[in-house]
Scaffold this motif. Sequence first.
Motif, PDB file in Angstrom:
ATOM      1  N   ASN A   1       0.806  -1.222   0.000  1.00 29.80           N
ATOM      2  CA  ASN A   1       0.000   0.000   0.000  1.00 29.80           C
ATOM      3  C   ASN A   1       0.842   1.277   0.000  1.00 29.80           C
ATOM      4  O   ASN A   1       0.294   2.365  -0.200  1.00 29.80           O
ATOM      5  CB  ASN A   1      -0.955   0.007   1.196  1.00 29.80           C
ATOM      6  N   ALA A   2       2.142   1.170   0.195  1.00 30.11           N
ATOM      7  CA  ALA A   2       3.009   2.354   0.149  1.00 30.11           C
ATOM      8  C   ALA A   2       2.885   3.075  -1.190  1.00 30.11           C
ATOM      9  O   ALA A   2       3.107   4.283  -1.272  1.00 30.11           O
ATOM     10  CB  ALA A   2       4.467   1.980   0.420  1.00 30.11           C
ATOM     11  N   GLU A   3       2.510   2.351  -2.235  1.00 26.44           N
ATOM     12  CA  GLU A   3       2.299   2.985  -3.544  1.00 26.44           C
ATOM     13  C   GLU A   3       1.233   4.079  -3.452  1.00 26.44           C
ATOM     14  O   GLU A   3       1.276   5.041  -4.211  1.00 26.44           O
ATOM     15  CB  GLU A   3       1.881   1.946  -4.588  1.00 26.44           C
ATOM     16  N   GLU A   4       0.289   3.937  -2.519  1.00 26.53           N
ATOM     17  CA  GLU A   4      -0.790   4.913  -2.369  1.00 26.53           C
ATOM     18  C   GLU A   4      -0.432   6.048  -1.416  1.00 26.53           C
ATOM     19  O   GLU A   4      -0.827   7.181  -1.638  1.00 26.53           O
ATOM     20  CB  GLU A   4      -2.057   4.217  -1.876  1.00 26.53           C
ATOM     21  N   TRP A   5       0.278   5.743  -0.324  1.00 20.55           N
ATOM     22  CA  TRP A   5       0.487   6.763   0.710  1.00 20.55           C
ATOM     23  C   TRP A   5       1.879   7.377   0.751  1.00 20.55           C
ATOM     24  O   TRP A   5       2.073   8.409   1.389  1.00 20.55           O
ATOM     25  CB  TRP A   5       0.107   6.239   2.094  1.00 20.55           C
ATOM     26  N   ASP A   6       2.849   6.772   0.090  1.00 24.90           N
ATOM     27  CA  ASP A   6       4.218   7.297   0.115  1.00 24.90           C
ATOM     28  C   ASP A   6       4.519   7.969  -1.223  1.00 24.90           C
ATOM     29  O   ASP A   6       4.598   7.298  -2.250  1.00 24.90           O
ATOM     30  CB  ASP A   6       5.211   6.166   0.371  1.00 24.90           C
ATOM     31  N   PRO A   7       4.685   9.295  -1.220  1.00 30.95           N
ATOM     32  CA  PRO A   7       4.906   9.994  -2.491  1.00 30.95           C
ATOM     33  C   PRO A   7       6.182   9.578  -3.214  1.00 30.95           C
ATOM     34  O   PRO A   7       6.284   9.760  -4.439  1.00 30.95           O
ATOM     35  CB  PRO A   7       4.946  11.469  -2.115  1.00 30.95           C
TER      36      PRO A   7
ATOM     37  N   THR B   1       4.663  13.054   2.837  1.00 24.86           N
ATOM     38  CA  THR B   1       4.126  11.763   3.254  1.00 24.86           C
ATOM     39  C   THR B   1       2.989  11.952   4.250  1.00 24.86           C
ATOM     40  O   THR B   1       1.952  11.292   4.146  1.00 24.86           O
ATOM     41  CB  THR B   1       5.234  10.880   3.863  1.00 24.86           C
ATOM     42  N   GLU B   2       3.170  12.861   5.207  1.00 22.77           N
ATOM     43  CA  GLU B   2       2.102  13.124   6.177  1.00 22.77           C
ATOM     44  C   GLU B   2       0.824  13.545   5.459  1.00 22.77           C
ATOM     45  O   GLU B   2      -0.269  13.037   5.752  1.00 22.77           O
ATOM     46  CB  GLU B   2       2.523  14.201   7.166  1.00 22.77           C
ATOM     47  N   LYS B   3       0.950  14.439   4.519  1.00 23.68           N
ATOM     48  CA  LYS B   3      -0.223  14.930   3.784  1.00 23.68           C
ATOM     49  C   LYS B   3      -0.888  13.802   3.003  1.00 23.68           C
ATOM     50  O   LYS B   3      -2.106  13.604   3.082  1.00 23.68           O
ATOM     51  CB  LYS B   3       0.193  16.062   2.836  1.00 23.68           C
ATOM     52  N   GLN B   4      -0.100  13.057   2.237  1.00 24.15           N
ATOM     53  CA  GLN B   4      -0.658  11.995   1.399  1.00 24.15           C
ATOM     54  C   GLN B   4      -1.207  10.852   2.249  1.00 24.15           C
ATOM     55  O   GLN B   4      -2.288  10.320   1.958  1.00 24.15           O
ATOM     56  CB  GLN B   4       0.408  11.498   0.420  1.00 24.15           C
ATOM     57  N   MET B   5      -0.496  10.467   3.312  1.00 26.33           N
ATOM     58  CA  MET B   5      -0.954   9.384   4.165  1.00 26.33           C
ATOM     59  C   MET B   5      -2.269   9.770   4.847  1.00 26.33           C
ATOM     60  O   MET B   5      -3.193   8.952   4.949  1.00 26.33           O
ATOM     61  CB  MET B   5       0.103   9.024   5.206  1.00 26.33           C
ATOM     62  N   THR B   6      -2.369  11.015   5.293  1.00 29.62           N
ATOM     63  CA  THR B   6      -3.599  11.484   5.929  1.00 29.62           C
ATOM     64  C   THR B   6      -4.775  11.372   4.969  1.00 29.62           C
ATOM     65  O   THR B   6      -5.845  10.862   5.344  1.00 29.62           O
ATOM     66  CB  THR B   6      -3.433  12.948   6.412  1.00 29.62           C
ATOM     67  N   GLU B   7      -4.597  11.826   3.744  1.00 31.33           N
ATOM     68  CA  GLU B   7      -5.667  11.748   2.745  1.00 31.33           C
ATOM     69  C   GLU B   7      -6.102  10.299   2.501  1.00 31.33           C
ATOM     70  O   GLU B   7      -7.297  10.002   2.458  1.00 31.33           O
ATOM     71  CB  GLU B   7      -5.233  12.391   1.437  1.00 31.33           C
ATOM     72  N   VAL B   8      -5.131   9.411   2.336  1.00 36.34           N
ATOM     73  CA  VAL B   8      -5.432   8.005   2.045  1.00 36.34           C
ATOM     74  C   VAL B   8      -6.106   7.342   3.248  1.00 36.34           C
ATOM     75  O   VAL B   8      -7.122   6.653   3.095  1.00 36.34           O
ATOM     76  CB  VAL B   8      -4.147   7.244   1.630  1.00 36.34           C
ATOM     77  N   LEU B   9      -5.577   7.539   4.437  1.00 34.61           N
ATOM     78  CA  LEU B   9      -6.139   6.886   5.625  1.00 34.61           C
ATOM     79  C   LEU B   9      -7.524   7.414   5.974  1.00 34.61           C
ATOM     80  O   LEU B   9      -8.357   6.680   6.496  1.00 34.61           O
ATOM     81  CB  LEU B   9      -5.194   7.030   6.820  1.00 34.61           C
ATOM     82  N   ASN B  10      -7.794   8.664   5.670  1.00 40.06           N
ATOM     83  CA  ASN B  10      -9.122   9.219   5.925  1.00 40.06           C
ATOM     84  C   ASN B  10     -10.191   8.632   5.000  1.00 40.06           C
ATOM     85  O   ASN B  10     -11.373   8.763   5.268  1.00 40.06           O
ATOM     86  CB  ASN B  10      -9.115  10.740   5.836  1.00 40.06           C
ATOM     87  N   ARG B  11      -9.771   7.941   3.946  1.00 40.39           N
ATOM     88  CA  ARG B  11     -10.719   7.266   3.063  1.00 40.39           C
ATOM     89  C   ARG B  11     -11.067   5.860   3.553  1.00 40.39           C
ATOM     90  O   ARG B  11     -11.991   5.233   3.065  1.00 40.39           O
ATOM     91  CB  ARG B  11     -10.171   7.204   1.637  1.00 40.39           C
TER      92      ARG B  11
END
Length: 145
Positions: free
Chosen positions: A26-32, A132-142
Amino acid sequence: MTSVSRTFTVSAAPATVLDYLADFTNAEEWDPGTQKCTRNDAGPVVVGASWHNVSKIMGTTTELEYTLKTRTDEQIVLVGRNKSATSIDSITVRAADGGSEITYHVDLEMHGAAKLATPAMKLVFEKLANDTEKQMTEVLNRLPA
C-alpha cells in the motif's frame, strides 16, 4: 544518521490503519516517493513478510528490500536495506478522538560513500516527511472509520 518524525490524526480506526499500513504494498498509495512496491512472499502479512520497493527521490531511483520486523496492536516496524542505505520505518497508531493518532518515524542510515550525502538527506527527508504526512492522511481518511 538522518531521522524524521511526524505525528498526526486521521478518522480511521487504529486496527484498520495498522492492517492497511502493515501491508507495505500500500506504500504505492500513501508514500509519495514509492513508485512500485511488490510483495516478495505470500500469505498473511506477519513478521518476516518482505517487499521490493522502488522509490524515486529527488530524481534518483533507489530499490530497497523491506521486511516487517515488528507488528503489535499499536506499532509496525519495517526495515528496508540496500548496499547504500538502511531505512527503519516505525509507525505507532493509538486511538484518538474517534479515530487514530499516528506517529511515523524514519531513521535513515547511509553506508559507504553514500554517508557523504547524510547532511543533504536530512533536508530531503524533512520535505518528504511533510509530503508523506499529507498523502498518508488523505489516504487513511478514506478508510472506514
